[in-house]
Design a protein around this motif. Structure first.
Motif, mmCIF file in Angstrom:
data_model
loop_
_atom_site.group_PDB
_atom_site.id
_atom_site.type_symbol
_atom_site.label_atom_id
_atom_site.label_comp_id
_atom_site.label_asym_id
_atom_site.label_seq_id
_atom_site.Cartn_x
_atom_site.Cartn_y
_atom_site.Cartn_z
ATOM 1 N N LYS A 1 -3.508 -4.308 5.210
ATOM 2 C CA LYS A 1 -3.768 -3.514 6.413
ATOM 3 C C LYS A 1 -2.957 -2.220 6.392
ATOM 4 O O LYS A 1 -3.441 -1.152 6.766
ATOM 5 C CB LYS A 1 -3.416 -4.332 7.652
ATOM 6 C CG LYS A 1 -3.792 -3.650 8.956
ATOM 7 C CD LYS A 1 -3.532 -4.564 10.131
ATOM 8 C CE LYS A 1 -3.916 -3.865 11.418
ATOM 9 N NZ LYS A 1 -3.645 -4.720 12.610
ATOM 10 N N LYS A 2 -1.707 -2.298 5.925
ATOM 11 C CA LYS A 2 -0.867 -1.101 5.864
ATOM 12 C C LYS A 2 -1.430 -0.083 4.879
ATOM 13 O O LYS A 2 -1.433 1.123 5.117
ATOM 14 C CB LYS A 2 0.557 -1.479 5.458
ATOM 15 C CG LYS A 2 1.342 -2.170 6.556
ATOM 16 C CD LYS A 2 2.773 -2.417 6.109
ATOM 17 C CE LYS A 2 3.581 -3.069 7.248
ATOM 18 N NZ LYS A 2 4.967 -3.326 6.836
ATOM 19 N N ARG A 3 -1.920 -0.639 3.687
ATOM 20 C CA ARG A 3 -2.507 0.254 2.691
ATOM 21 C C ARG A 3 -3.748 0.942 3.237
ATOM 22 O O ARG A 3 -3.977 2.129 3.029
ATOM 23 C CB ARG A 3 -2.845 -0.543 1.420
ATOM 24 C CG ARG A 3 -1.785 -0.418 0.342
ATOM 25 C CD ARG A 3 -2.306 -0.788 -1.037
ATOM 26 N NE ARG A 3 -3.121 -1.993 -1.059
ATOM 27 C CZ ARG A 3 -2.652 -3.223 -1.260
ATOM 28 N NH1 ARG A 3 -1.363 -3.406 -1.428
ATOM 29 N NH2 ARG A 3 -3.461 -4.251 -1.281
ATOM 30 N N THR A 4 -4.572 0.156 3.938
ATOM 31 C CA THR A 4 -5.801 0.710 4.518
ATOM 32 C C THR A 4 -5.482 1.792 5.529
ATOM 33 O O THR A 4 -6.104 2.862 5.560
ATOM 34 C CB THR A 4 -6.624 -0.405 5.201
ATOM 35 O OG1 THR A 4 -6.927 -1.411 4.244
ATOM 36 C CG2 THR A 4 -7.907 0.160 5.790
ATOM 37 N N ASN A 5 -4.497 1.519 6.386
ATOM 38 C CA ASN A 5 -4.089 2.513 7.388
ATOM 39 C C ASN A 5 -3.562 3.780 6.718
ATOM 40 O O ASN A 5 -3.802 4.897 7.210
ATOM 41 C CB ASN A 5 -3.021 1.922 8.306
ATOM 42 C CG ASN A 5 -3.587 0.890 9.254
ATOM 43 O OD1 ASN A 5 -4.794 0.870 9.496
ATOM 44 N ND2 ASN A 5 -2.732 0.014 9.783
ATOM 45 N N LYS A 6 -2.850 3.611 5.609
ATOM 46 C CA LYS A 6 -2.296 4.772 4.895
ATOM 47 C C LYS A 6 -3.429 5.625 4.308
ATOM 48 O O LYS A 6 -3.402 6.867 4.378
ATOM 49 C CB LYS A 6 -1.370 4.278 3.778
ATOM 50 C CG LYS A 6 -0.643 5.400 3.048
ATOM 51 C CD LYS A 6 0.348 6.088 3.958
ATOM 52 C CE LYS A 6 1.162 7.105 3.210
ATOM 53 N NZ LYS A 6 2.070 7.858 4.094
ATOM 54 N N LEU B 1 -6.538 5.708 5.419
ATOM 55 C CA LEU B 1 -7.234 6.335 6.541
ATOM 56 C C LEU B 1 -6.448 7.526 7.085
ATOM 57 O O LEU B 1 -7.027 8.560 7.441
ATOM 58 C CB LEU B 1 -7.464 5.307 7.663
ATOM 59 C CG LEU B 1 -8.493 4.212 7.359
ATOM 60 C CD1 LEU B 1 -8.517 3.181 8.483
ATOM 61 C CD2 LEU B 1 -9.878 4.817 7.170
ATOM 62 N N GLU B 2 -5.138 7.371 7.131
ATOM 63 C CA GLU B 2 -4.296 8.464 7.609
ATOM 64 C C GLU B 2 -4.381 9.672 6.675
ATOM 65 O O GLU B 2 -4.454 10.819 7.115
ATOM 66 C CB GLU B 2 -2.848 7.982 7.718
ATOM 67 C CG GLU B 2 -1.901 9.030 8.285
ATOM 68 C CD GLU B 2 -0.468 8.531 8.378
ATOM 69 O OE1 GLU B 2 0.430 9.362 8.608
ATOM 70 O OE2 GLU B 2 -0.257 7.307 8.205
ATOM 71 N N THR B 3 -4.377 9.381 5.360
ATOM 72 C CA THR B 3 -4.488 10.460 4.371
ATOM 73 C C THR B 3 -5.839 11.173 4.503
ATOM 74 O O THR B 3 -5.918 12.409 4.468
ATOM 75 C CB THR B 3 -4.344 9.894 2.950
ATOM 76 O OG1 THR B 3 -3.075 9.251 2.835
ATOM 77 C CG2 THR B 3 -4.452 11.015 1.912
ATOM 78 N N GLN B 4 -6.911 10.377 4.658
ATOM 79 C CA GLN B 4 -8.252 10.960 4.817
ATOM 80 C C GLN B 4 -8.331 11.808 6.085
ATOM 81 O O GLN B 4 -8.933 12.887 6.088
ATOM 82 C CB GLN B 4 -9.304 9.844 4.858
ATOM 83 C CG GLN B 4 -9.512 9.157 3.515
ATOM 84 C CD GLN B 4 -10.492 8.011 3.605
ATOM 85 O OE1 GLN B 4 -10.767 7.481 4.701
ATOM 86 N NE2 GLN B 4 -11.018 7.585 2.462
ATOM 87 N N GLN B 5 -7.717 11.305 7.171
ATOM 88 C CA GLN B 5 -7.746 12.055 8.425
ATOM 89 C C GLN B 5 -6.976 13.362 8.294
ATOM 90 O O GLN B 5 -7.405 14.400 8.820
ATOM 91 C CB GLN B 5 -7.139 11.198 9.551
ATOM 92 C CG GLN B 5 -7.251 11.839 10.927
ATOM 93 C CD GLN B 5 -8.692 12.077 11.344
ATOM 94 O OE1 GLN B 5 -9.518 11.159 11.298
ATOM 95 N NE2 GLN B 5 -9.015 13.301 11.756
#
Length: 234
Positions: A3-8, A10-14
């Protein structure tokens, strides 16, 4: 952990999206500034041409030549006013027709010094038109009103010019310029006339696929009918 990797990710993409949006917004602002500057410079250049023509008249002795120069000044002013209004507007691409027609009318009143001799009545619907249509209409308007001022009232008394620009159904627009003057001469041929102004109005009408008519109607009446569809304006 996943989940942390996914959030990271997504944050990078955003962050990338935000950067691209910022860059696009900057490009839009720069484009708007450039368009505004172009309209400003065109307006200034046209004003310079008007000034040069005015200077030229000081060296002319032939009355017809002076009149031709004055007519050219008014035509250029009609175009210059459009670029001035585009420079001042938010859209940078469309003209508010009531404001434009009013200002052009005021300019012609001052140019011919007719405020105390000829009354001009305006009836203009509220709508916008792009450069492709506003310039031809402005030039046709200038020619028609100028002709009425110069020729319709030889006694300079009780002159009235009525100007109507209406939006009717099915994207159709109608411009009517009429006067209560002496009317057209008996031998007047609207389709084979040597007048530059008449030829110019016919040509400009064709440019916007309009229907142009000039007739006697208790004076002279000029009618321009044209269709403008916003979806096909580009």
């Amino acid at each position: 952990m996943f989940k942390k990797r996914t959030n990271k990710v997504l944050e990078t993409q955003q962050n990338e999206i935000n950067k691209k949006n910022t860059a696009l917004q900057k490009l839009v602002v720069e484009k708007e500034w450039l368009l505004r500057e172009i309209h400003h410079r065109i307006k200034n250049n046209l004003h310079m041409v008007v000034g040069l023509l005015a200077s030229q008249t000081e060296f002319l002795k032939n009355e017809e030549a002076v009149q031709a120069i004055n007519d050219s000044q008014n035509r250029i002013q009609a175009m210059s006013l459009i670029h001035q209004k585009l420079y001042q507007s938010e859209s940078l691409s469309i003209i508010d027709m009531p404001s434009y027609i009013f200002e052009l009318t005021e300019y012609l009143k001052d140019s011919f010094e007719i405020r105390n001799t000829i009354r001009i009545i305006l009836d203009i619907d509220s709508f916008n038109l792009p450069l492709s249509h506003s310039i031809p209409i402005g030039l046709i308007f200038n020619e028609a009103v100028t002709n009425a001022i110069k020729y319709a009232f030889p006694d300079h008394k009780n002159g009235v010019i009525t100007i109507s620009l209406k939006a009717v159904k099915n994207n159709k627009y109608v411009l009517i310029i009429g006067d209560n003057g002496i009317g057209l001469p008996p031998d007047f041929d609207p389709y084979n006339n040597p007048s530059l102004g008449i030829k110019l109005m016919h040509g400009l009408s064709a440019d916007i696929d309009g229907k142009f008519l000039i007739t006697n109607s208790n004076g002279t009446k000029i009618t321009l009918e044209f269709i403008f569809n916003e979806n096909n304006s580009l």
